[in-house]
Design an enzyme around this catalytic site. Structure first.
Site, PDB file in Angstrom:
ATOM      1  N   ASP A 108     -14.757  20.787   7.791  1.00  0.00           N
ATOM      2  CA  ASP A 108     -15.870  21.495   8.429  1.00  0.00           C
ATOM      3  C   ASP A 108     -15.581  22.994   8.533  1.00  0.00           C
ATOM      4  O   ASP A 108     -14.527  23.399   9.030  1.00  0.00           O
ATOM      5  CB  ASP A 108     -16.141  20.914   9.814  1.00  0.00           C
ATOM      6  CG  ASP A 108     -17.444  21.441  10.399  1.00  0.00           C
ATOM      7  OD1 ASP A 108     -18.379  21.709   9.620  1.00  0.00           O
ATOM      8  OD2 ASP A 108     -17.519  21.591  11.626  1.00  0.00           O
ATOM      9  N   HIS A 109     -16.516  23.814   8.016  1.00  0.00           N
ATOM     10  CA  HIS A 109     -16.379  25.270   7.989  1.00  0.00           C
ATOM     11  C   HIS A 109     -15.096  25.689   7.271  1.00  0.00           C
ATOM     12  O   HIS A 109     -14.371  26.587   7.726  1.00  0.00           O
ATOM     13  CB  HIS A 109     -16.465  25.863   9.400  1.00  0.00           C
ATOM     14  CG  HIS A 109     -17.848  25.831   9.957  1.00  0.00           C
ATOM     15  ND1 HIS A 109     -18.451  24.665  10.396  1.00  0.00           N
ATOM     16  CD2 HIS A 109     -18.778  26.802  10.103  1.00  0.00           C
ATOM     17  CE1 HIS A 109     -19.681  24.936  10.803  1.00  0.00           C
ATOM     18  NE2 HIS A 109     -19.911  26.217  10.626  1.00  0.00           N
ATOM     19  N   GLU A 137     -24.896  15.819  -0.825  1.00  0.00           N
ATOM     20  CA  GLU A 137     -24.561  17.237  -0.974  1.00  0.00           C
ATOM     21  C   GLU A 137     -25.772  18.101  -0.627  1.00  0.00           C
ATOM     22  O   GLU A 137     -25.646  19.169  -0.029  1.00  0.00           O
ATOM     23  CB  GLU A 137     -24.097  17.526  -2.399  1.00  0.00           C
ATOM     24  CG  GLU A 137     -23.506  18.903  -2.559  1.00  0.00           C
ATOM     25  CD  GLU A 137     -22.763  19.049  -3.849  1.00  0.00           C
ATOM     26  OE1 GLU A 137     -21.529  18.896  -3.832  1.00  0.00           O
ATOM     27  OE2 GLU A 137     -23.403  19.286  -4.893  1.00  0.00           O
ATOM     28  N   CYS A 176     -23.270  26.627  -9.860  1.00  0.00           N
ATOM     29  CA  CYS A 176     -22.261  26.036  -8.981  1.00  0.00           C
ATOM     30  C   CYS A 176     -20.838  26.464  -9.331  1.00  0.00           C
ATOM     31  O   CYS A 176     -19.893  26.133  -8.609  1.00  0.00           O
ATOM     32  CB  CYS A 176     -22.371  24.513  -8.988  1.00  0.00           C
ATOM     33  SG  CYS A 176     -23.918  23.946  -8.249  1.00  0.00           S
ATOM     34  N   HIS A 186     -17.757  25.696  -1.476  1.00  0.00           N
ATOM     35  CA  HIS A 186     -17.007  25.212  -2.639  1.00  0.00           C
ATOM     36  C   HIS A 186     -17.514  25.923  -3.884  1.00  0.00           C
ATOM     37  O   HIS A 186     -18.558  26.551  -3.892  1.00  0.00           O
ATOM     38  CB  HIS A 186     -17.097  23.684  -2.791  1.00  0.00           C
ATOM     39  CG  HIS A 186     -18.357  23.159  -3.400  1.00  0.00           C
ATOM     40  ND1 HIS A 186     -18.452  21.907  -3.971  1.00  0.00           N
ATOM     41  CD2 HIS A 186     -19.588  23.718  -3.539  1.00  0.00           C
ATOM     42  CE1 HIS A 186     -19.678  21.722  -4.424  1.00  0.00           C
ATOM     43  NE2 HIS A 186     -20.387  22.788  -4.176  1.00  0.00           N
ATOM     44  N   HIS A 208     -22.763  24.226   1.321  1.00  0.00           N
ATOM     45  CA  HIS A 208     -23.687  23.125   1.559  1.00  0.00           C
ATOM     46  C   HIS A 208     -23.538  22.641   2.998  1.00  0.00           C
ATOM     47  O   HIS A 208     -22.462  22.754   3.586  1.00  0.00           O
ATOM     48  CB  HIS A 208     -23.381  21.918   0.662  1.00  0.00           C
ATOM     49  CG  HIS A 208     -23.601  22.169  -0.786  1.00  0.00           C
ATOM     50  ND1 HIS A 208     -24.841  22.260  -1.345  1.00  0.00           N
ATOM     51  CD2 HIS A 208     -22.710  22.340  -1.796  1.00  0.00           C
ATOM     52  CE1 HIS A 208     -24.714  22.471  -2.642  1.00  0.00           C
ATOM     53  NE2 HIS A 208     -23.434  22.530  -2.953  1.00  0.00           N
ATOM     54  N   HIS A 266     -20.325  28.891  -3.164  1.00  0.00           N
ATOM     55  CA  HIS A 266     -21.548  28.721  -2.387  1.00  0.00           C
ATOM     56  C   HIS A 266     -21.288  27.648  -1.338  1.00  0.00           C
ATOM     57  O   HIS A 266     -20.191  27.090  -1.283  1.00  0.00           O
ATOM     58  CB  HIS A 266     -22.725  28.341  -3.300  1.00  0.00           C
ATOM     59  CG  HIS A 266     -22.505  27.046  -4.022  1.00  0.00           C
ATOM     60  ND1 HIS A 266     -21.663  26.940  -5.098  1.00  0.00           N
ATOM     61  CD2 HIS A 266     -22.985  25.809  -3.803  1.00  0.00           C
ATOM     62  CE1 HIS A 266     -21.656  25.685  -5.523  1.00  0.00           C
ATOM     63  NE2 HIS A 266     -22.442  24.977  -4.739  1.00  0.00           N
TER      64      HIS A 266
HETATM   65 ZN   LIG Z   1     -22.392  22.947  -4.573  1.00  0.00          ZN
END
Ligand SMILES: [Zn+2]
Length: 130
Positions: A77-78, A115, A33, A24, A39, A37
């Site tokens: 997911d992914h 997160e 951010c 995201h 998580h 990047h």
């Molecule tokens: Zn982030």
């Protein structure tokens, strides 16, 4: 051996833990951010309710896992979270998970989304207290 059969309806909480990896960027944030990047997210889905005297359960863990897998994990997911949410902060992701699950999950009481391992947000729905 004594047999215990609880026939009263005690209220309990049930929590199931889930994980997903996603990318995201935060378009309204001035800092690292802002850039794309990723998580490894963790979240808990909490259901509250009375324990059914017949089954001895509030809800079926397996059914809850199936619903969350189909409605939430399959979409995040992914993947890139900005494809689903314009501004995918932890707060907005937690709210989106709630709104996605609420119609299908009786007794939904709380979403707690991590997160990073030491930072999380908790959402208890539109009538909740944070
Ligand atoms: Zn982030």
């Amino acid at each position: 051996m004594a047999t215990i059969d609880y026939t009263d309806r005690r209220r309990m909480r049930l929590d199931v833990e889930f994980y997903f990896a996603a990318a995201h960027r935060l378009p309204r944030y001035e800092g690292p951010c802002f850039r794309m990047h990723g998580h490894n997210y963790k979240f808990f889905v909490t259901v509250e309710g009375e324990v059914d005297p017949a089954t001895g359960m509030i809800a079926d863990f397996g059914e809850l896992k199936r619903v969350v897998g189909e409605l939430v994990l399959a979409k995040v997911d992914h993947r890139t979270l900005n494809d689903t949410l314009e501004n995918p902060t932890a707060e907005n992701i937690a709210r989106w998970i709630w709104e996605t699950l609420a119609p299908s999950l009786a007794g939904l009481a709380e979403i707690r989304l991590y997160e990073i391992p030491d930072c999380c947000v908790t959402y208890r729905g539109p009538g909740g207290r944070g």
